[in-house]
Scaffold this motif. Structure first.
Motif, PDB file in Angstrom:
ATOM      1  N   ASP A 164       0.845  -1.360  -0.091  1.00 20.39           N
ATOM      2  CA  ASP A 164      -0.170   0.086  -0.047  1.00 20.39           C
ATOM      3  C   ASP A 164       0.953   1.304   0.040  1.00 20.39           C
ATOM      4  N   ILE A 165       0.215   2.433  -0.372  1.00 18.41           N
ATOM      5  CA  ILE A 165       0.972   3.774  -0.730  1.00 18.41           C
ATOM      6  C   ILE A 165       0.537   4.493   0.791  1.00 18.41           C
ATOM      7  N   TRP A 166       1.579   5.084   1.271  1.00 14.11           N
ATOM      8  CA  TRP A 166       1.267   5.784   2.524  1.00 14.11           C
ATOM      9  C   TRP A 166       1.400   7.344   2.340  1.00 14.11           C
ATOM     10  N   LEU A 167       0.449   8.077   2.447  1.00 13.52           N
ATOM     11  CA  LEU A 167       0.333   9.502   1.883  1.00 13.52           C
ATOM     12  C   LEU A 167       0.432  10.335   3.204  1.00 13.52           C
ATOM     13  N   TRP A 168       1.515  11.011   3.637  1.00 14.52           N
ATOM     14  CA  TRP A 168       1.690  11.211   5.063  1.00 14.52           C
ATOM     15  C   TRP A 168       1.580  12.935   4.892  1.00 14.52           C
TER      16      TRP A 168
END
Length: 186
Positions: A164-168
């Motif tokens: 999954d891609i983490w958008l912080w």
């Protein structure tokens, strides 16, 4: 028939015999020494090693002895499981989820693989694209994933590795690409 008698020896031949015998004896001794130096020494007999005590490993508990996982996923592929994993992380971190569309510039974006065993325990996390410019965010994401365990048990797959891609956001809140609300253009 006549008996053949040996030819009489001359005095010169008789004088050479003791020298010849000594020379031949000396050559014999030298040859034996030379052959002895060329041979391979015989190794001493091997001493048997003392027997090693083999202690059997304890048997794992029978499967029926382990309690059933409290969370179960019926996903049949890593892509399907990705949604279950994202929902699980959102449930465990509801106060940290960024509400609404994300701003145009992210503080960090990272792609993380999570390896989950058949009981929902996190076996490993592996960065596919690490936000290495913010190591504190990397540590926080890894801690967040590990603290969310146990994940829903992938019973149909027996274990899964999903990505999954983490958008912080700079506020410390985040969204996962699987459940994102999008990003503002301005």
């Amino acid at each position: 028939m006549r008996d053949i008698e040996p030819a009489p020896r001359s005095d010169a031949t008789a004088a050479r015999d003791p020298v010849d015998r000594g020379l031949w004896a000396w050559i014999g001794v030298a040859s034996a020494a030379l052959l002895a130096s060329c041979s391979t020494p015989v190794p001493p007999p091997a001493v048997p090693a003392p027997p090693i005590a083999v202690v059997p490993a304890p048997a794992p508990p029978p499967v029926s002895a382990l309690p059933a996982p409290s969370l179960i996923s019926q996903a049949g592929s890593p892509l399907e499981y990705r949604k279950d994993g994202a929902r699980h992380i959102y449930e465990r971190n509801s106060a940290r989820i960024y509400k609404g569309q994300l701003p145009p510039l992210m503080h960090a974006v990272g792609v993380l693989q999570v390896d989950v065993d058949s009981r929902g325990n996190v076996r490993n996390v592996n960065w596919m694209r690490a936000p290495s410019h913010v190591p504190d965010v990397m540590r926080e994401i890894e801690r967040t994933v590990r603290d969310a365990a146990p994940f829903p048990a992938p019973v149909r797959m027996g274990g899964v590795t999903y990505t999954d891609i983490w958008l912080w956001d700079k506020s410390g809140n985040f969204q996962l690409d699987t459940l994102t609300e999008g990003q503002r253009s301005k």
